[in-house]
Write a protein that holds these residues in place. Structure first.
Motif, PDB file in Angstrom:
ATOM      1  N   ARG A 136       2.061  -0.816  -2.623  1.00 57.28           N
ATOM      2  CA  ARG A 136       2.225  -0.502  -4.067  1.00 57.28           C
ATOM      3  C   ARG A 136       0.587  -0.667  -4.727  1.00 57.28           C
ATOM      4  O   ARG A 136       0.400   0.254  -5.658  1.00 57.28           O
ATOM      5  CB  ARG A 136       3.082  -1.699  -4.738  1.00 57.28           C
ATOM      6  N   GLU A 137       0.135  -1.717  -4.400  1.00 57.52           N
ATOM      7  CA  GLU A 137      -1.363  -1.702  -4.562  1.00 57.52           C
ATOM      8  C   GLU A 137      -2.409  -0.736  -4.393  1.00 57.52           C
ATOM      9  O   GLU A 137      -3.165  -0.044  -5.155  1.00 57.52           O
ATOM     10  CB  GLU A 137      -1.966  -2.951  -4.009  1.00 57.52           C
ATOM     11  N   SER A 138      -2.034  -0.296  -3.150  1.00 52.60           N
ATOM     12  CA  SER A 138      -2.951   1.063  -2.721  1.00 52.60           C
ATOM     13  C   SER A 138      -2.453   2.554  -3.462  1.00 52.60           C
ATOM     14  O   SER A 138      -3.249   3.164  -3.767  1.00 52.60           O
ATOM     15  CB  SER A 138      -2.737   1.339  -1.104  1.00 52.60           C
ATOM     16  N   LEU A 139      -1.039   2.551  -3.879  1.00 55.99           N
ATOM     17  CA  LEU A 139      -0.591   3.553  -4.585  1.00 55.99           C
ATOM     18  C   LEU A 139      -1.301   3.549  -5.950  1.00 55.99           C
ATOM     19  O   LEU A 139      -1.654   4.311  -6.407  1.00 55.99           O
ATOM     20  CB  LEU A 139       0.789   3.503  -4.652  1.00 55.99           C
ATOM     21  N   ALA A 140      -1.197   2.357  -6.515  1.00 64.33           N
ATOM     22  CA  ALA A 140      -1.749   2.354  -7.823  1.00 64.33           C
ATOM     23  C   ALA A 140      -3.302   2.588  -7.976  1.00 64.33           C
ATOM     24  O   ALA A 140      -4.045   3.212  -8.851  1.00 64.33           O
ATOM     25  CB  ALA A 140      -1.735   0.688  -8.510  1.00 64.33           C
TER      26      ALA A 140
END
Length: 173
Positions: A136-140
């Protein structure tokens, strides 16, 4: 076709819908969730280590109790055999006590094994959650980068248009 694990359908459209501050806030939120997930993994890992130490300690106690019981039985058959009538009540009571201790230690060993297994299961779940948070952090972060690139392309197009307007404006005179 479904979106990849953790990916949001229409991610490109979502990036255009968020303003810069919202995208940064989303990234900060994901970073905080990631930090919390890492802390949970570290805590679960410590719990597994403590459970493993307790299990090792319990196994050592079971081994010592078994050895003491075996030594008593060897002594009864060997060095105490000649004086067995004198030592029989003590030997019998000590053997009963050792048998009771061994049974208690073995039950506790089974319990410690369960505790370790549960701790390992919790650690595995925390690691899965960490992987989800990392994703999720990499997507953000990708969303913020995409937004920056989109803004830069827009700025570049605007500058190109201004240059073109100036160039056509100079030719018109």
């Amino acid at each position: 076709m479904s979106a990849p694990f953790g990916a949001l359908p229409g991610l490109a459209d979502l990036g255009r819908g968020l303003d810069r501050a919202d995208a940064r806030q989303l990234l900060r939120l994901r970073e905080l969730q990631l930090r919390r997930a890492r802390g949970a993994v570290a805590e679960a890992s410590d719990h597994v280590s403590r459970a493993q130490q307790a299990l090792d300690h319990r196994q050592a106690r079971v081994t010592r109790t078994r050895a003491a019981r075996a030594e008593l039985l060897t002594d009864i058959a060997g060095r105490l055999a000649a004086r067995l009538p004198q030592w029989a009540p003590w030997a019998s009571a000590h053997r009963a006590w050792l048998d009771d201790q061994l049974e208690r230690e073995e039950y506790a060993l089974i319990n410690d094994e369960r505790v370790l297994e549960q701790a390992q299961d919790r650690l595995a779940e925390r690691r899965r959650e960490l992987a989800r948070c990392e994703h999720r952090e990499s997507l953000a972060a990708a969303l913020l980068d995409q937004q920056r690139r989109h803004r830069a392309r827009g700025e570049e197009r605007r500058q190109d248009a201004e240059r073109e307007d100036r160039a056509t404006g100079d030719r018109a005179w």
